[in-house]
Design a protein around this motif. Structure first.
Motif, PDB file in Angstrom:
ATOM      1  N   MET A  83       0.845  -1.194   0.000  1.00 26.45           N
ATOM      2  CA  MET A  83       0.000   0.000   0.000  1.00 26.45           C
ATOM      3  C   MET A  83       0.878   1.242   0.000  1.00 26.45           C
ATOM      4  SD  MET A  83      -2.977  -1.160   2.673  1.00 26.45           S
ATOM      5  CE  MET A  83      -1.913  -1.011   4.099  1.00 26.45           C
ATOM      6  N   LEU A  86      -0.721   6.341   0.995  1.00 27.24           N
ATOM      7  CA  LEU A  86      -1.870   6.115   1.873  1.00 27.24           C
ATOM      8  C   LEU A  86      -2.558   7.422   2.239  1.00 27.24           C
ATOM      9  CD1 LEU A  86      -0.336   3.280   4.015  1.00 27.24           C
ATOM     10  CD2 LEU A  86      -2.511   3.134   2.784  1.00 27.24           C
ATOM     11  N   ASP A  90      -8.077   5.528   4.024  1.00 27.16           N
ATOM     12  CA  ASP A  90      -7.670   4.126   3.963  1.00 27.16           C
ATOM     13  C   ASP A  90      -7.655   3.479   5.346  1.00 27.16           C
ATOM     14  OD1 ASP A  90      -5.264   5.054   1.467  1.00 27.16           O
ATOM     15  OD2 ASP A  90      -7.196   4.060   1.145  1.00 27.16           O
TER      16      ASP A  90
END
Length: 123
Positions: A83, A86, A90
């Motif tokens: 990921m 971010l 999120d």
């Protein structure tokens, strides 16, 4: 039966990165498509990404395209979610699950789930 254990969550600032891992037990891991879902407080569990059982194809929710990447290593019974970039939105509890259908964005289609790992993105 498959048992799943997620790890790698934590607290990160906006724009930061995290790599989630999902360790699977059982000899049938490579027979399942795998997915990542997330659930924020007061919201339903939502699809994030999925990967074919052989890893030859992936599927993503629109809100993570270009930021998240799903991968798997069948020889290690491992699933990952990288990921990047971010955002505070999120922030959620992230779950991995397995299914016999690919791609499937419906959590009801997933047979087994882990306990989740918390991701918190500060602004």
């Amino acid at each position: 039966q498959v048992q799943l254990v997620e790890s790698g969550g934590g607290l990160v600032q906006t724009g930061g990165s995290l790599r989630l891992s999902c360790a699977a037990s059982g000899r049938t891991f490579s027979s399942y498509a795998m997915g990542w879902f997330r659930q924020a407080p007061g919201k339903e569990r939502e699809f994030v990404a999925a990967i074919h059982w052989r890893g030859i194809s992936t599927s993503y929710a629109d809100f993570v395209k270009g930021r998240f990447s799903i991968s798997r290593v069948n020889t290690k019974n491992m699933l990952y979610l990288q990921m990047n970039s971010l955002k505070p939105e999120d922030t959620a509890l992230y779950y991995c699950g397995c299914t016999t259908v690919f791609p499937d964005t419906n959590p009801g289609a997933y047979e087994y789930w882990g306990q989740g790992t918390q991701v918190t993105v500060s602004s």
